[in-house]
Design a protein around this motif. Sequence first.
Motif, mmCIF file in Angstrom:
data_model
loop_
_atom_site.group_PDB
_atom_site.id
_atom_site.type_symbol
_atom_site.label_atom_id
_atom_site.label_comp_id
_atom_site.label_asym_id
_atom_site.label_seq_id
_atom_site.Cartn_x
_atom_site.Cartn_y
_atom_site.Cartn_z
ATOM 1 N N LEU A 173 0.828 -1.209 0.000
ATOM 2 C CA LEU A 173 0.000 0.000 0.000
ATOM 3 C C LEU A 173 0.863 1.260 0.000
ATOM 4 O O LEU A 173 0.430 2.314 -0.457
ATOM 5 N N GLY A 174 2.058 1.155 0.557
ATOM 6 C CA GLY A 174 2.946 2.308 0.577
ATOM 7 C C GLY A 174 2.545 3.377 1.570
ATOM 8 O O GLY A 174 2.914 4.542 1.419
ATOM 9 N N VAL A 175 1.779 3.009 2.593
ATOM 10 C CA VAL A 175 1.408 3.971 3.630
ATOM 11 C C VAL A 175 2.218 3.665 4.888
ATOM 12 O O VAL A 175 2.601 2.519 5.124
ATOM 13 N N PRO A 176 2.498 4.682 5.700
ATOM 14 C CA PRO A 176 3.201 4.412 6.956
ATOM 15 C C PRO A 176 2.432 3.390 7.796
ATOM 16 O O PRO A 176 1.195 3.392 7.822
ATOM 17 N N HIS A 177 3.193 2.535 8.471
ATOM 18 C CA HIS A 177 2.584 1.484 9.277
ATOM 19 C C HIS A 177 3.566 1.054 10.359
ATOM 20 O O HIS A 177 4.777 1.324 10.249
ATOM 21 N N PRO A 178 3.089 0.375 11.395
ATOM 22 C CA PRO A 178 4.005 -0.088 12.439
ATOM 23 C C PRO A 178 4.943 -1.174 11.916
ATOM 24 O O PRO A 178 4.671 -1.809 10.891
ATOM 25 N N ALA A 179 6.020 -1.398 12.632
ATOM 26 C CA ALA A 179 7.016 -2.405 12.246
ATOM 27 C C ALA A 179 6.624 -3.801 12.711
ATOM 28 O O ALA A 179 7.237 -4.785 12.296
ATOM 29 N N GLU A 180 5.612 -3.881 13.565
ATOM 30 C CA GLU A 180 5.137 -5.169 14.091
ATOM 31 C C GLU A 180 3.729 -4.960 14.622
ATOM 32 O O GLU A 180 3.212 -3.846 14.614
ATOM 33 N N LEU A 181 3.103 -6.043 15.072
ATOM 34 C CA LEU A 181 1.789 -5.907 15.685
ATOM 35 C C LEU A 181 1.897 -4.934 16.852
ATOM 36 O O LEU A 181 2.828 -5.026 17.657
ATOM 37 N N THR A 182 0.964 -4.007 16.940
ATOM 38 C CA THR A 182 0.972 -3.060 18.048
ATOM 39 C C THR A 182 0.383 -3.685 19.304
ATOM 40 O O THR A 182 0.631 -3.211 20.406
ATOM 41 N N ARG A 183 -0.391 -4.731 19.137
ATOM 42 C CA ARG A 183 -0.884 -5.533 20.255
ATOM 43 C C ARG A 183 -1.028 -6.952 19.731
ATOM 44 O O ARG A 183 -1.760 -7.198 18.773
ATOM 45 N N ALA A 184 -0.301 -7.877 20.339
ATOM 46 C CA ALA A 184 -0.328 -9.279 19.919
ATOM 47 C C ALA A 184 -1.143 -10.093 20.914
ATOM 48 O O ALA A 184 -0.928 -10.000 22.128
#
Length: 173
Positions: A120-131
């Motif tokens: 998508l090319g949108v900013p996103h977290p590097a991992e799950l923010t809550r697992a």
Amino acid sequence: MSRIYAYVGPPEIRRAVADTPAGVEIRAPADLLGWARAQPEWDADTLTATFVVTLAGVLRVAPRRSEHVACAGGQAVLAAGELTLRAEPELAVEGVTNQSTGYCPEPACWSAILPRLEALGVPHPAELTRAFVFRRCPACGERNVVKEGWFVCDLCGADLPAHWNFADSGEAH
């Protein structure tokens, strides 16, 4: 390799949503922003959505109050959870979880989510923010969310296994 997650939730929920349209396919940032802006909960700032990654690798979203099995069109998935979106100052995915008691995906499903977010090319977290860690109770069959490393069934008090133990649907490549 990514695990394939079959629906493991209550059959009555699957039946109740059988005629519900599948989630909206998201292939571009405009798809995601357009979908978000069309939601009644959109407050021009943030929105949390239900999502799945289909076996074909397609990201689908639906309103947060939706069942994951409906978003997936009743099919097995590579990942399921919730996305939190922000529009300003630019479209971004602020949060991603694997919170789905219908599919009970492992945190490792991140490997199926990340390529969709990068595409998508949108900013996103590097991992799950809550697992979330899910286990099925071997004594009573109840689905459990393991909290604070407490591997004990909430319903019957039996010990829960250390490893993910839902019906294994196989591996995808």
